[in-house]
Enzyme design. Structure first.
Site, PDB file in Angstrom:
ATOM      1  N   ASP A   1      -8.252   5.506  -2.515  1.00  0.00           N
ATOM      2  CA  ASP A   1      -7.378   4.420  -2.067  1.00  0.00           C
ATOM      3  C   ASP A   1      -6.862   3.669  -3.282  1.00  0.00           C
ATOM      4  O   ASP A   1      -7.540   2.807  -3.832  1.00  0.00           O
ATOM      5  CB  ASP A   1      -8.146   3.471  -1.142  1.00  0.00           C
TER       6      ASP A   1
ATOM      7  N   HIS B   1      -2.270   0.820   7.081  1.00  0.00           N
ATOM      8  CA  HIS B   1      -2.561   1.063   5.678  1.00  0.00           C
ATOM      9  C   HIS B   1      -2.098   2.475   5.327  1.00  0.00           C
ATOM     10  O   HIS B   1      -1.900   3.306   6.218  1.00  0.00           O
ATOM     11  CB  HIS B   1      -4.079   0.909   5.457  1.00  0.00           C
TER      12      HIS B   1
ATOM     13  N   CYS C   1       0.807  -1.216   0.000  1.00  0.00           N
ATOM     14  CA  CYS C   1       0.000   0.000   0.000  1.00  0.00           C
ATOM     15  C   CYS C   1       0.841   1.267   0.000  1.00  0.00           C
ATOM     16  O   CYS C   1       0.468   2.278  -0.587  1.00  0.00           O
ATOM     17  CB  CYS C   1      -0.971  -0.005   1.156  1.00  0.00           C
TER      18      CYS C   1
END
Lengths: 656, 322
Positions: free
Chosen positions: A474, A458, A414
């Site tokens: 995202d 994250h 991520c």
């Protein structure tokens, strides 16, 4: 004392026996051994050797080592501690030294007084274990140690007693101590520590997010099963896909590392008109940073906290013990406030001369689009088409990290996705920033509490769109959409994950859920019990005033009642004389009132006959009582009718 | 200082100790009579707790608080347990065998636990002499303590005050109680170990002469009677038959010995005369003679045997005492 004779109950007058020493060393080992994983190995070994050494002296009956030898051992060991830590102050060296002193104290133990002092040192060592962990297993292990030490201490007062009887006494003492302990725990006025400065190393080694994000940092963090926080929602919690717990917002990029940089002075105003508002409470594990995690956009502040300019909640001081706070949050609010121009400029800044291919791609996107919205959409489309792999073990990246990720390796975690996306947006002229935090979290079906672990860490992006303010994007979700639905566990390959997170251990997970639910209760009600909870408790039991005076008054009342109950118990355990004996005693008292007193050496028959002669009016009754008593007391059979008769006769006896 | 004050003010002592000495019959240590204070170890424990509490506050350790409070609870429970270890014991005294002055009187004290649980490590100490004993009382049982109290003077020796103390179970508290049971021991005069002196024989109207001539003259055996001295049992004859037989000596029956106060020189003091007489009683009993005792105002007819010796010695012990 005017007598020179030694007092045989004085602990300093009695020598500790081998049995005492073995029990003492055994119970001390229970508190020393948990430190073995943290203390230098040689020190644990030395402490245990000192125990063994003392027992050896006792078994073989040799005189104890001289004071000088003990001092020499202490000196060498302290030097060793200094070599290990470069100081003998601080928390860790202090605890290690305490272990050493326990060993030395046992070595020089001669009398029961020394042994008792060593046992008290054992109580101290229990508490040092709590400095590292206060989880339920530790509490259980230390409760066992407490029991063992108390039983050992009991043995010092009764050297001839069987150890099993001492175990029973210790259990009874602890059982009798529990109500008092509960009253003190609930009602003793809690002061928020610390009282003075703590050692430098007091809060070292906390896992969690930091104010920077370098490649590989988050992927290391997600391997940890450690709990970050737990959240309990009023009503239904939001779905996993929209549970974005915002942490530090990163603005500045140097080509490799993202960092939060200087706090801007701007004021954050919580937006109104959200699509959905959630009320929830969070129990945050200490992470030694001041941010308090909240779901998306917080709309209310807990006590003693404030908003940062980028909309995260900051506590007044770094979180160094578990805290619980109430929050409410909005997800995807409308009409977000405008950002200051200086901040927007900051959200466009890029390091010069890196990632030329990405810059070219951004130029291409900008030319092809009519507005910021479209640029964002095209960028997401680019990522989706690119078939990027989501992996915990991305290849090492060089100078042009974004270029290499986007065009060469096409695999990352991520942090790579968010970093690349924000870089791309800034290059295309859209203000963007990286947000780190936690995503999702596991809903425990047992108590409906969401547990967020470090493995849920994250990083995502926020872009500023004119008219809509900062909007969450995202980029990881485009590559691994299942990351949001099912968490990390199902979105990357199983061999890369820690055991407990694997999907094929369902039964293990269910056990884990049960345990988690219990641990949550433990954290909130036992470990998290503070002055605030104390207030809640006082109002719950119906006491309006909850300042320290009210607490102390209540505490003393409760303690008084408990002491009276204990005293009542101590009276109850004494056997009453049997009814025959009581009746006889009443009879003797009655006669004594008429001047016929029984002399201590006089048997019941002689006495009854003498009394009958002295009091001829009651002659028959007295002789009958005497016969009945002798029959009941010394006769072979137990006769309830006889007992009844005796009691009636004594009651009805008139000797006037 | 306090001890002196209490000795001068018996009523204050009675009020403080909760009883009026001496106490007759069985004494029950009611709670009112059991005193309790922390020991030095108890203060050390309290200091430990204080440090634990400060540490727990400083590091905000919930389990540190829990441990500190649990230990405080255990300490409190320990106090009650210590008091309970002593409370409600029933103390009674046994018969103390008479002793000679200069020896020690063996007082027997019975501690009745009257409880389903045991009462370990109870100290009984005679306050006057420091004679002491530590005993464990088993559950529902009686324990016997023998206190050896030095007997200095003849007459009745009262037991005096006895301290009962315990520190069980944790040693953090010391519970104690004083008792003063109505027990006494008869103390005979210290016997002067002299043989029956020959010059006195003349004055003793010939009694000593015949005793001196015939006490060793064996004449035969007869059946043992309870009053016979064990010294005269014919043990060799007993070994042959199952019957206990007593050796008889010629002239023994005729030997009527009067141990008379007036035989002693008037220059000797009263106590010295009594000592001498006590020595004679023992010597006469050892010799197997029939002897009587004459004191001013007291006359004990000649007999022999341990019971008779006891009567004579008691008369000597209590001579001119209340």
């Amino acid at each position: 004392m005017k007598n020179a004779a030694a007092h045989p109950l004085l602990p300093e007058a009695r020598l500790a026996t081998t049995r005492d020493l073995v029990l003492l060393c055994g119970s001390l080992a229970l508190v020393v051994l948990p430190h073995a994983t943290r203390a230098p190995w040689w020190l644990t070994l030395l402490t245990l050797c000192l125990f063994a050494w003392r027992i050896h002296y006792s078994i073989n009956g040799v005189p104890l080592p001289s004071r000088w030898l003990v001092l020499a051992v202490a000196g060498v060991a302290m030097l060793g501690v200094w070599v290990e830590y470069r100081t003998i102050f601080g928390r860790q060296p202090g605890i290690v030294l305490l272990m050493l002193f326990a060993g030395l104290k046992v070595l020089e133990t001669r009398t029961h007084r020394d042994a008792a002092a060593a046992a008290f040192l054992g109580y101290f060592l229990i508490v040092t274990n709590f400095l590292y962990t206060q989880a339920m297993p530790t509490a259980l292990a230390m409760a066992l140690a407490l029991f063992a030490i108390t039983a050992t201490l009991t043995g010092f007062s009764a050297p001839n007693r069987a150890p099993r009887a001492n175990l029973r006494t210790a259990a009874l003492l602890l059982a009798h101590g529990v109500p008092t302990a509960a009253a003190l725990f609930l009602l003793f006025p809690r002061v928020q520590g610390p009282l003075w400065g703590l050692p430098q190393d007091a809060y070292s080694a906390r896992t969690g997010l930091s104010e920077t994000m370098a490649p590989g940092e988050i992927s290391r963090l997600v391997l940890s099963d450690t709990i970050a926080f737990r959240a309990e929602f009023e009503g239904t919690p939001p779905a996993s896909q929209v549970r974005y717990w915002r942490g530090p917002v990163l603005w500045d990029f140097d080509g490799r590392v993202w960092s939060a940089g200087a706090q801007s002075l701007g004021k954050f105003a919580p937006p109104g008109g959200a699509s959905a508002t959630y009320r929830y409470s969070v129990v945050l594990e200490p992470h030694n940073q001041s941010w308090l995690f909240a779901l998306e956009v917080p709309t209310s502040l807990p006590e003693d906290s404030r908003y940062s300019a980028d909309g995260i909640v900051l506590a007044a001081a770094p979180v160094r013990s578990r805290v619980r706070y109430e929050m409410s949050s909005a997800i995807a609010p409308r009409g977000a406030p405008e950002e200051q121009p200086a901040q927007l400029a900051r959200a466009l800044r890029l390091p010069a001369g890196v990632n030329p291919r990405t810059l070219a791609l951004a130029e291409e996107l900008r030319l092809a689009s009519r507005g910021d919205d479209e640029i964002v959409a095209r960028a997401i489309g680019f990522l989706r088409r690119g078939r990027y792999a989501y992996t915990l073990e991305p290849p090492l990246l060089g100078q042009d990290s974004v270029d290499e990720f986007l065009f060469d390796f096409k695999a990352g975690f991520c942090e790579h996705f968010s970093s690349a996306f924000v870089f791309l947006m800034r290059a295309a002229g859209v203000p963007a920033r990286v947000v780190t935090g936690y995503q999702g979290g596991e809903l425990n079906p047992v108590d409906h509490i969401i547990t967020v672990r470090q493995s849920d860490a994250h990083a995502w992006a926020e872009v500023h769109v004119r008219g809509r303010g900062w909007v969450r994007v995202d980029p990881t979700a485009t590559a691994a959409p299942s990351r949001l639905d099912a968490g990390l566990a199902r979105s990357i390959q199983q061999s890369e994950q820690p055991l407990l997170m694997r999907a094929d251990f369902e039964w293990l997970r269910s056990l884990h859920h049960q345990w988690d639910a219990a641990a949550y209760k433990w954290n909130v009600w036992v470990l998290g019990y503070n002055s605030e909870r104390q207030r809640e408790f006082m109002s719950y039991v119906g006491l309006r005033s909850s300042d320290w005076r009210a607490l102390v008054a209540t505490l003393f009342t409760v303690l008084g009642i408990l002491t009276v109950l204990l005293l009542a118990w101590s009276l109850r355990r004494v056997a009453r004389p049997d009814p025959v004996q009581r009746a006889w005693r009443a009879f003797c008292l009655k006669l004594a009132a008429r001047g016929v007193e029984r002399s201590p050496s006089e048997g019941p028959r002689d006495y009854a006959e003498r009394a009958a002669r002295a009091l001829p009016l009651a002659r028959r009754a007295i002789l009958r009582i005497g016969d009945l008593y002798i029959g009941l007391r010394y006769g072979r059979e137990r006769n309830p009718r006889g007992t009844k008769d005796l009691r009636r006769l004594v009651r009805e006896l008139r000797v006037a | 200082m306090i001890g002196g004050l209490l000795e001068r003010n018996p009523r204050l002592a009675q009020w403080i100790w909760g009883f009026k000495p001496p106490e007759r019959g069985t004494i029950i240590l009611v709670h009112r009579r059991v005193y309790i204070v922390p020991t030095r170890l108890g203060w050390l424990f309290a200091a430990t707790l204080l440090i634990l509490l400060i540490g727990s506050i400083n590091y905000s350790l919930a389990l540190g608080f829990a441990l500190t409070f649990l230990l405080a609870g255990v300490g409190l429970a320990g106090m009650v347990h210590t008091a309970r270890n002593l409370a409600r014991i029933a103390v009674s005294t046994g018969r103390a065998e008479p002793a000679f002055a200069g020896e020690s009187a063996q007082f027997r004290i019975y501690l009745d636990g009257r409880s389903g649980s045991d009462r370990p490590a109870i100290l009984a100490r005679h306050v006057g002499s420091g004679s002491q004993f530590v005993i464990d009382i088993p559950p529902q049982a009686l324990a016997e303590v023998v206190l050896a109290v030095p007997a200095r003077r003849r007459g009745w020796l009262p037991l005096g005050r006895v301290l009962l103390e315990t520190r069980f179970p944790l040693g953090l508290f010391r519970a104690w109680s004083y008792i003063e049971p109505d027990a006494r021991c008869l103390v005979y005069p210290q016997p002067e170990r002299t043989p029956l002196p020959a010059p006195l024989a003349e004055a003793a109207a010939g009694a000593l002469r015949s005793q001196a001539a015939g006490s060793d003259d064996f004449s035969g055996l007869r059946t043992y009677q309870l009053s016979d001295s064990p010294r005269h049992v014919a043990w060799k004859a007993v070994a042959r038959s199952d019957e206990l037989l007593t050796k008889q000596f010629t002239g023994e029956a005729a030997a009527q010995l009067w141990l008379d106060w007036r035989l002693l020189p008037a220059t000797a003091g009263q106590e010295q005369r009594l000592s001498r007489l006590a020595g004679w009683v023992l010597a006469a009993e050892r010799a197997g003679a029939f002897y009587g005792l004459r004191l001013p105002g007291v006359e004990i007819a000649p007999r022999r045997g341990d019971a008779h010796a006891g009567t004579c010695l008691q008369a000597l012990a209590l001579y001119e005492l209340r």
